[in-house]
Design an enzyme around this catalytic site. Structure first.
Site, PDB file in Angstrom:
ATOM      1  N   GLY A 136       0.851  -1.184   0.000  1.00  0.00           N
ATOM      2  CA  GLY A 136       0.000   0.000   0.000  1.00  0.00           C
ATOM      3  C   GLY A 136       0.887   1.234   0.000  1.00  0.00           C
ATOM      4  O   GLY A 136       1.983   1.212   0.555  1.00  0.00           O
ATOM      5  N   GLN A 192       3.196   9.887   1.142  1.00  0.00           N
ATOM      6  CA  GLN A 192       4.450   9.132   1.282  1.00  0.00           C
ATOM      7  C   GLN A 192       5.412   9.352   0.117  1.00  0.00           C
ATOM      8  O   GLN A 192       6.565   8.945   0.185  1.00  0.00           O
ATOM      9  CB  GLN A 192       4.162   7.629   1.395  1.00  0.00           C
ATOM     10  CG  GLN A 192       3.485   7.252   2.710  1.00  0.00           C
ATOM     11  CD  GLN A 192       3.263   5.755   2.783  1.00  0.00           C
ATOM     12  OE1 GLN A 192       2.325   5.234   2.196  1.00  0.00           O
ATOM     13  NE2 GLN A 192       4.135   5.064   3.495  1.00  0.00           N
ATOM     14  N   CYS A 213       5.271  -0.048   7.695  1.00  0.00           N
ATOM     15  CA  CYS A 213       4.982   1.113   6.855  1.00  0.00           C
ATOM     16  C   CYS A 213       6.249   1.487   6.098  1.00  0.00           C
ATOM     17  O   CYS A 213       7.332   1.513   6.686  1.00  0.00           O
ATOM     18  CB  CYS A 213       4.535   2.272   7.749  1.00  0.00           C
ATOM     19  SG  CYS A 213       4.153   3.770   6.825  1.00  0.00           S
ATOM     20  N   LEU A 214       6.117   1.781   4.801  1.00  0.00           N
ATOM     21  CA  LEU A 214       7.295   2.145   4.012  1.00  0.00           C
ATOM     22  C   LEU A 214       7.964   3.409   4.550  1.00  0.00           C
ATOM     23  O   LEU A 214       9.160   3.609   4.349  1.00  0.00           O
ATOM     24  CB  LEU A 214       6.903   2.355   2.540  1.00  0.00           C
ATOM     25  CG  LEU A 214       6.457   1.101   1.774  1.00  0.00           C
ATOM     26  CD1 LEU A 214       5.974   1.483   0.377  1.00  0.00           C
ATOM     27  CD2 LEU A 214       7.564   0.063   1.694  1.00  0.00           C
ATOM     28  N   HIS A 226      -5.035   1.640   7.379  1.00  0.00           N
ATOM     29  CA  HIS A 226      -3.679   2.186   7.460  1.00  0.00           C
ATOM     30  C   HIS A 226      -3.480   3.289   6.403  1.00  0.00           C
ATOM     31  O   HIS A 226      -2.966   4.363   6.722  1.00  0.00           O
ATOM     32  CB  HIS A 226      -2.678   1.034   7.249  1.00  0.00           C
ATOM     33  CG  HIS A 226      -1.240   1.424   7.280  1.00  0.00           C
ATOM     34  ND1 HIS A 226      -0.366   0.977   8.241  1.00  0.00           N
ATOM     35  CD2 HIS A 226      -0.498   2.227   6.446  1.00  0.00           C
ATOM     36  CE1 HIS A 226       0.843   1.493   7.996  1.00  0.00           C
ATOM     37  NE2 HIS A 226       0.785   2.244   6.915  1.00  0.00           N
ATOM     38  N   GLU A 227      -3.900   3.007   5.169  1.00  0.00           N
ATOM     39  CA  GLU A 227      -3.670   3.981   4.085  1.00  0.00           C
ATOM     40  C   GLU A 227      -4.557   5.218   4.241  1.00  0.00           C
ATOM     41  O   GLU A 227      -4.106   6.344   3.994  1.00  0.00           O
ATOM     42  CB  GLU A 227      -3.889   3.339   2.709  1.00  0.00           C
ATOM     43  CG  GLU A 227      -2.945   2.179   2.386  1.00  0.00           C
ATOM     44  CD  GLU A 227      -1.472   2.508   2.579  1.00  0.00           C
ATOM     45  OE1 GLU A 227      -1.070   3.662   2.365  1.00  0.00           O
ATOM     46  OE2 GLU A 227      -0.712   1.596   2.970  1.00  0.00           O
ATOM     47  N   HIS A 283      -3.128   7.586   6.611  1.00  0.00           N
ATOM     48  CA  HIS A 283      -2.066   8.426   6.028  1.00  0.00           C
ATOM     49  C   HIS A 283      -2.642   9.725   5.472  1.00  0.00           C
ATOM     50  O   HIS A 283      -2.022  10.779   5.564  1.00  0.00           O
ATOM     51  CB  HIS A 283      -1.370   7.697   4.875  1.00  0.00           C
ATOM     52  CG  HIS A 283      -0.189   6.851   5.297  1.00  0.00           C
ATOM     53  ND1 HIS A 283       0.902   7.371   5.926  1.00  0.00           N
ATOM     54  CD2 HIS A 283       0.056   5.522   5.152  1.00  0.00           C
ATOM     55  CE1 HIS A 283       1.786   6.402   6.159  1.00  0.00           C
ATOM     56  NE2 HIS A 283       1.290   5.262   5.697  1.00  0.00           N
TER      57      HIS A 283
END
Ligand code: ZN
Length: 169
Positions: free
Chosen positions: A45, A50, A92-93, A134-135, A138
Site C-alpha cells: 500500500g 508518502q 509502513c514504508l 492504514h492507508e 495516512h
C-alpha cells in the site's frame, strides 16, 4: 517514474491531505507512478503523502502485481462501515524496519473514487481491512505508531533517533 519514499518524521506525513478535484491524465499518470513506486519499494500500500504529495489518494495491491484484480485505487476515500476488531502487526514504508501490532476494525466498507472520478464501494476484511485503515489514516496525517500505546511508541521513537544518529535512517 519511481518516486523516493518520504520517511518519518517528515511533516508531510503528519498533516491531513487535500481532496483530489481534477480527474485528468496527470492524475492517471500519478496513479501509475504510485503503483510503480510501491512495487519498487516492495510495499502492498502507498499513500500520496508518502511520495511528498499531500492529496487524498492511495493505491493498494496485496498480491504485489500477481493478480491484476487486486490493484485498488482509492481517491477521496471514506470508511462508511466498521465491524469487529483485529489486532495484528503492521509495517509502513515510511517507517522501515518498524513493526507493531495495531488495533483495527475487522471489516470495513470504503467508498472512494477511481482515477476517472467514478465512485465505487470496496469491502475489506483481514489484511485488506488493515490496509484500507492504514492507508486512509495516512491521508489524515496519522501514522500507525500513533495508534499504539505511548509506551511502545516511545520505545520506537528512541530506536529511530538512535538509527538517525548512526546514519542508518
Ligand atoms: Zn504506511
Amino acid at each position: 517514474m519511481i518516486y523516493p519514499i518520504v520517511k518519518f518524521p517528515d511533516p508531510i506525513l503528519q498533516r491531513p491531505s487535500t481532496p483530489v478535484t481534477e480527474f485528468n491524465d496527470e492524475l492517471r499518470k500519478l496513479v501509475a507512478d504510485m503503483f510503480e513506486s510501491m512495487y519498487a519499494a516492495q510495499g502492498i500500500g502507498l499513500a500520496a503523502p508518502q511520495i511528498g504529495i499531500a492529496k487524498r489518494l492511495t493505491v493498494i495491491d496485496l498480491s504485489n502485481q500477481k493478480e491484476p484484480k487486486d490493484k485498488i485505487v482509492l481517491i477521496n476515500p471514506e470508511i462508511t462501515l466498521r465491524e469487529g476488531k483485529q489486532f495484528e502487526e503492521e509495517g509502513c514504508l515510511s517507517l522501515p524496519e518498524i513493526r507493531e501490532k495495531v488495533r483495527r476494525s475487522a471489516r470495513v466498507m470504503v467508498k472512494a473514487q477511481d482515477e476517472f472520478g467514478n465512485w465505487k464501494e470496496h469491502e475489506g476484511t483481514e489484511l485488506l481491512a488493515r490496509a484500507f485503515q492504514h492507508e486512509i489514516d495516512h491521508l489524515d496525517g496519522v501514522l500507525f505508531i500513533f495508534r499504539i500505546s505511548a509506551l511502545k511508541r516511545d520505545l520506537i521513537l528512541r530506536r529511530i533517533r538512535k538509527m538517525q544518529r548512526a546514519g542508518e535512517w
